[in-house]
Write a protein that holds these residues in place. Structure first.
Motif, mmCIF file in Angstrom:
data_model
loop_
_atom_site.group_PDB
_atom_site.id
_atom_site.type_symbol
_atom_site.label_atom_id
_atom_site.label_comp_id
_atom_site.label_asym_id
_atom_site.label_seq_id
_atom_site.Cartn_x
_atom_site.Cartn_y
_atom_site.Cartn_z
ATOM 1 N N GLY A 259 3.023 -10.210 -5.063
ATOM 2 C CA GLY A 259 3.373 -9.718 -6.383
ATOM 3 C C GLY A 259 2.181 -9.169 -7.126
ATOM 4 N N ALA A 260 2.411 -8.802 -8.370
ATOM 5 C CA ALA A 260 1.358 -8.206 -9.199
ATOM 6 C C ALA A 260 0.416 -9.285 -9.725
ATOM 7 C CB ALA A 260 1.980 -7.435 -10.357
ATOM 8 N N VAL A 261 -0.855 -8.898 -9.911
ATOM 9 C CA VAL A 261 -1.869 -9.820 -10.411
ATOM 10 C C VAL A 261 -2.915 -9.007 -11.163
ATOM 11 C CG1 VAL A 261 -3.351 -9.694 -8.352
ATOM 12 C CG2 VAL A 261 -3.366 -11.771 -9.746
ATOM 13 N N THR A 262 -3.523 -9.631 -12.156
ATOM 14 C CA THR A 262 -4.662 -9.028 -12.840
ATOM 15 C C THR A 262 -5.917 -9.705 -12.331
ATOM 16 O OG1 THR A 262 -3.351 -8.575 -14.823
ATOM 17 C CG2 THR A 262 -5.754 -8.576 -15.070
ATOM 18 N N ASP A 263 -6.856 -8.925 -11.803
ATOM 19 C CA ASP A 263 -8.024 -9.541 -11.176
ATOM 20 C C ASP A 263 -9.027 -9.990 -12.230
ATOM 21 O OD1 ASP A 263 -9.537 -7.321 -11.971
ATOM 22 O OD2 ASP A 263 -10.315 -6.919 -9.963
ATOM 23 N N ARG A 264 -10.159 -10.522 -11.780
ATOM 24 C CA ARG A 264 -11.127 -11.128 -12.700
ATOM 25 C C ARG A 264 -11.882 -10.104 -13.543
ATOM 26 N NH1 ARG A 264 -10.943 -16.304 -11.788
ATOM 27 N NH2 ARG A 264 -10.232 -17.016 -9.748
ATOM 28 N N LEU A 265 -11.713 -8.840 -13.224
ATOM 29 C CA LEU A 265 -12.321 -7.788 -14.034
ATOM 30 C C LEU A 265 -11.285 -7.083 -14.894
ATOM 31 C CD1 LEU A 265 -14.797 -6.266 -11.416
ATOM 32 C CD2 LEU A 265 -15.183 -8.110 -13.052
ATOM 33 N N GLY A 266 -10.082 -7.673 -14.960
ATOM 34 C CA GLY A 266 -9.042 -7.125 -15.805
ATOM 35 C C GLY A 266 -8.290 -5.953 -15.213
ATOM 36 N N ARG A 267 -8.405 -5.735 -13.904
ATOM 37 C CA ARG A 267 -7.758 -4.600 -13.267
ATOM 38 C C ARG A 267 -6.406 -5.003 -12.690
ATOM 39 N NH1 ARG A 267 -12.627 -3.200 -9.216
ATOM 40 N NH2 ARG A 267 -12.258 -5.444 -8.844
ATOM 41 N N PRO A 268 -5.375 -4.170 -12.862
ATOM 42 C CA PRO A 268 -4.068 -4.480 -12.267
ATOM 43 C C PRO A 268 -4.104 -4.279 -10.760
ATOM 44 C CG PRO A 268 -4.017 -2.316 -13.305
ATOM 45 C CD PRO A 268 -5.356 -2.913 -13.635
ATOM 46 N N GLY A 269 -3.471 -5.177 -10.038
ATOM 47 C CA GLY A 269 -3.465 -5.069 -8.589
ATOM 48 C C GLY A 269 -2.235 -5.698 -7.984
ATOM 49 N N GLN A 270 -2.096 -5.530 -6.690
ATOM 50 C CA GLN A 270 -1.067 -6.199 -5.914
ATOM 51 C C GLN A 270 -1.739 -7.221 -5.011
ATOM 52 O OE1 GLN A 270 2.393 -6.242 -5.360
ATOM 53 N NE2 GLN A 270 2.607 -5.176 -7.336
ATOM 54 N N ALA A 271 -1.191 -8.437 -4.976
ATOM 55 C CA ALA A 271 -1.788 -9.536 -4.229
ATOM 56 C C ALA A 271 -1.076 -9.733 -2.895
ATOM 57 C CB ALA A 271 -1.726 -10.826 -5.036
ATOM 58 N N TYR A 272 -1.882 -10.059 -1.882
ATOM 59 C CA TYR A 272 -1.388 -10.352 -0.545
ATOM 60 C C TYR A 272 -2.049 -11.647 -0.100
ATOM 61 C CZ TYR A 272 0.232 -5.657 -1.101
ATOM 62 O OH TYR A 272 0.858 -4.554 -1.615
ATOM 63 N N VAL A 273 -1.239 -12.604 0.338
ATOM 64 C CA VAL A 273 -1.716 -13.967 0.559
ATOM 65 C C VAL A 273 -1.624 -14.334 2.030
ATOM 66 C CG1 VAL A 273 -1.258 -16.401 0.062
ATOM 67 C CG2 VAL A 273 -1.143 -14.712 -1.780
ATOM 68 N N TYR A 274 -2.696 -14.965 2.508
ATOM 69 C CA TYR A 274 -2.714 -15.519 3.865
ATOM 70 C C TYR A 274 -2.997 -17.014 3.764
ATOM 71 C CZ TYR A 274 -4.117 -16.580 8.652
ATOM 72 O OH TYR A 274 -4.216 -17.141 9.897
ATOM 73 N N GLU A 275 -2.100 -17.824 4.312
ATOM 74 C CA GLU A 275 -2.257 -19.282 4.295
ATOM 75 C C GLU A 275 -2.942 -19.729 5.581
ATOM 76 O OE1 GLU A 275 -1.564 -21.138 1.781
ATOM 77 O OE2 GLU A 275 -0.248 -19.895 0.536
ATOM 78 N N ASP A 276 -4.204 -20.085 5.466
ATOM 79 C CA ASP A 276 -4.951 -20.588 6.616
ATOM 80 C C ASP A 276 -4.740 -22.104 6.666
ATOM 81 O OD1 ASP A 276 -6.701 -21.264 8.615
ATOM 82 O OD2 ASP A 276 -8.406 -20.162 7.801
ATOM 83 N N THR A 277 -3.603 -22.514 7.226
ATOM 84 C CA THR A 277 -3.238 -23.933 7.220
ATOM 85 C C THR A 277 -4.189 -24.781 8.056
ATOM 86 O OG1 THR A 277 -1.688 -23.492 9.043
ATOM 87 C CG2 THR A 277 -0.811 -23.430 6.797
ATOM 88 N N ALA A 278 -4.782 -24.192 9.076
ATOM 89 C CA ALA A 278 -5.701 -24.958 9.926
ATOM 90 C C ALA A 278 -6.917 -25.432 9.149
ATOM 91 C CB ALA A 278 -6.134 -24.122 11.124
ATOM 92 N N HIS A 279 -7.311 -24.682 8.113
ATOM 93 C CA HIS A 279 -8.506 -25.035 7.356
ATOM 94 C C HIS A 279 -8.206 -25.280 5.885
ATOM 95 C CE1 HIS A 279 -9.913 -22.669 10.886
ATOM 96 N NE2 HIS A 279 -10.729 -23.688 10.981
ATOM 97 N N ALA A 280 -6.910 -25.387 5.556
ATOM 98 C CA ALA A 280 -6.476 -25.721 4.196
ATOM 99 C C ALA A 280 -7.059 -24.770 3.161
ATOM 100 C CB ALA A 280 -6.835 -27.169 3.863
ATOM 101 N N VAL A 281 -6.962 -23.471 3.442
ATOM 102 C CA VAL A 281 -7.479 -22.445 2.529
ATOM 103 C C VAL A 281 -6.409 -21.372 2.328
ATOM 104 C CG1 VAL A 281 -9.206 -20.628 2.187
ATOM 105 C CG2 VAL A 281 -9.882 -22.814 3.165
ATOM 106 N N ARG A 282 -6.239 -20.979 1.084
ATOM 107 C CA ARG A 282 -5.339 -19.882 0.730
ATOM 108 C C ARG A 282 -6.200 -18.669 0.378
ATOM 109 N NH1 ARG A 282 -2.964 -18.404 -4.521
ATOM 110 N NH2 ARG A 282 -0.900 -17.427 -4.237
ATOM 111 N N ARG A 283 -5.991 -17.570 1.086
ATOM 112 C CA ARG A 283 -6.794 -16.371 0.880
ATOM 113 C C ARG A 283 -5.928 -15.309 0.204
ATOM 114 N NH1 ARG A 283 -10.996 -15.151 5.505
ATOM 115 N NH2 ARG A 283 -12.209 -14.899 3.589
ATOM 116 N N MET A 284 -6.381 -14.841 -0.954
ATOM 117 C CA MET A 284 -5.640 -13.829 -1.698
ATOM 118 C C MET A 284 -6.431 -12.524 -1.727
ATOM 119 S SD MET A 284 -4.431 -13.626 -5.704
ATOM 120 C CE MET A 284 -3.290 -15.006 -5.618
ATOM 121 N N LEU A 285 -5.857 -11.502 -1.119
ATOM 122 C CA LEU A 285 -6.438 -10.170 -1.119
ATOM 123 C C LEU A 285 -5.762 -9.367 -2.223
ATOM 124 C CD1 LEU A 285 -8.237 -8.101 0.644
ATOM 125 C CD2 LEU A 285 -6.019 -7.396 1.579
#
Length: 323
Positions: A259-285
């Motif tokens: 879905g849509a997200v506003t990044d840390r610099l205030g820019r509108p973007g679309q987020a894509y998430v990868y769940e790295d369950t083996a290492h308990a990390v959620r990566r959001m591009l």
């Protein structure tokens, strides 16, 4: 100790014949190579030891890392909250972003980068605590003769103009936002190896290019994200390169539109998430929804770990790329 040293030698994070490390000090890519050992599926105890080595390498390589240890220590720069997907927003498939990027002609490829970064480092063991790196902004520019300049300043995008922390002195102290941490000029240097080599514009050749950044084997989705990050730490991509990157990401397994997200610099973007369950990390591009340019990458812990003092929802790191 012999086993751990043998592991590091086999991983060879900074090969002696790699042209990227000639004629200039080691940079954050060496640390990234060490951190990639964490994703190798090795026993948990050994992975934690390697993490402490990676933290020490960050201090030696960048001289900008603040290490705060001790059970009673409070981090001087609090970890930011994870980025939140906008409620009710419609996720956009990566294939659609790739088509938009292919139609865009507004951006040109340029060697050099403009980034903001932050990360949380951890050590295990009795009395160990959490550590944070200085929020910093880095600008690298290359000249026609092959020389380059690098400017690194302290910054905190959450609180512009407020003091941040530096570990450059024996005793950590505050510095003002925008304070110059380092300013360096490098002599002419050329290499035909990635990431200094010009990135290709078609998907197949770009895949081979990124594979060279991590010669351990076929890139997993998490490794592909790391390789794209390293590419963006060296190049500001043009429209055709952006399209090739997004097409590669569209084929990556497990990278889902969120879905849509506003990044840390205030820019509108679309987020894509990868769940790295083996290492308990959620990566959001985060991608620019029009041009397909990568705006940022955020890693968030998904499981409590008392030994490291992290909780589910803690942000481990983020990078934001600008033009």
């Amino acid at each position: 100790m012999a086993d751990e040293l043998d592991l590091l030698r086999r991983a060879n994070p900074v090969p002696s014949d790699d042209g990227r490390f000639h004629d200039r000090p080691l940079d954050q890519h060496a640390e990234r190579r060490l951190n990639q050992l964490l994703h190798s599926g090795r026993p948990r105890r050994l992975r934690r030891w390697v993490l402490s080595v990676g933290t020490a390498a960050a201090v030696g390589v960048t001289a900008l890392t603040l290490l705060l240890s001790g059970s009673a220590t409070t981090p001087a720069v609090a970890a930011p909250r994870p980025l939140q997907i906008e409620s009710g927003s419609t996720p956009v498939p990566l294939g659609r972003i790739a088509a938009r990027a292919a139609a865009d002609r507004s951006q040109r490829l340029r060697q050099g980068t403009h980034t903001q970064t932050w990360s949380l480092s951890m050590t295990a063991g009795p009395g160990a605590g959490r550590a944070v790196t200085v929020p910093e902004e880095r600008v690298v520019r290359w000249q026609p003769d092959g020389s380059s300049t690098e400017l690194v300043v302290a910054t905190d995008p959450r609180r512009p103009g407020r003091p941040v922390i530096t570990g450059a002195d024996p005793v950590p102290r505050t510095v003002e936002d925008g304070h110059v941490l380092s300013r360096r000029t490098f002599p002419p240097s050329w290499s035909d190896a990635p990431p200094q080599a010009t990135p290709p514009r078609d998907t197949g050749r770009l895949r081979a290019y990124l594979d060279e950044l991590d010669p351990t084997g076929p890139l997993s989705t998490s490794q592909l994200l790391d390789a794209v990050s390293e590419l963006l730490d060296n190049w500001t991509l043009g429209s055709r390169e952006n399209a090739a990157v997004v097409r590669l990401l569209a084929d990556a397994k497990g990278l889902r539109p969120a879905g849509a997200v506003t990044d840390r610099l205030g820019r509108p973007g679309q987020a894509y998430v990868y769940e790295d369950t083996a290492h308990a990390v959620r990566r959001m591009l985060i991608l620019n929804p029009v041009t397909g340019a990568v705006l940022g990458l955020e890693d968030t812990v998904t499981k409590d770990d008392a030994e490291f003092g992290v909780r589910a929802g803690d942000v481990m790191s983020y990078s934001a790329w600008m033009r």
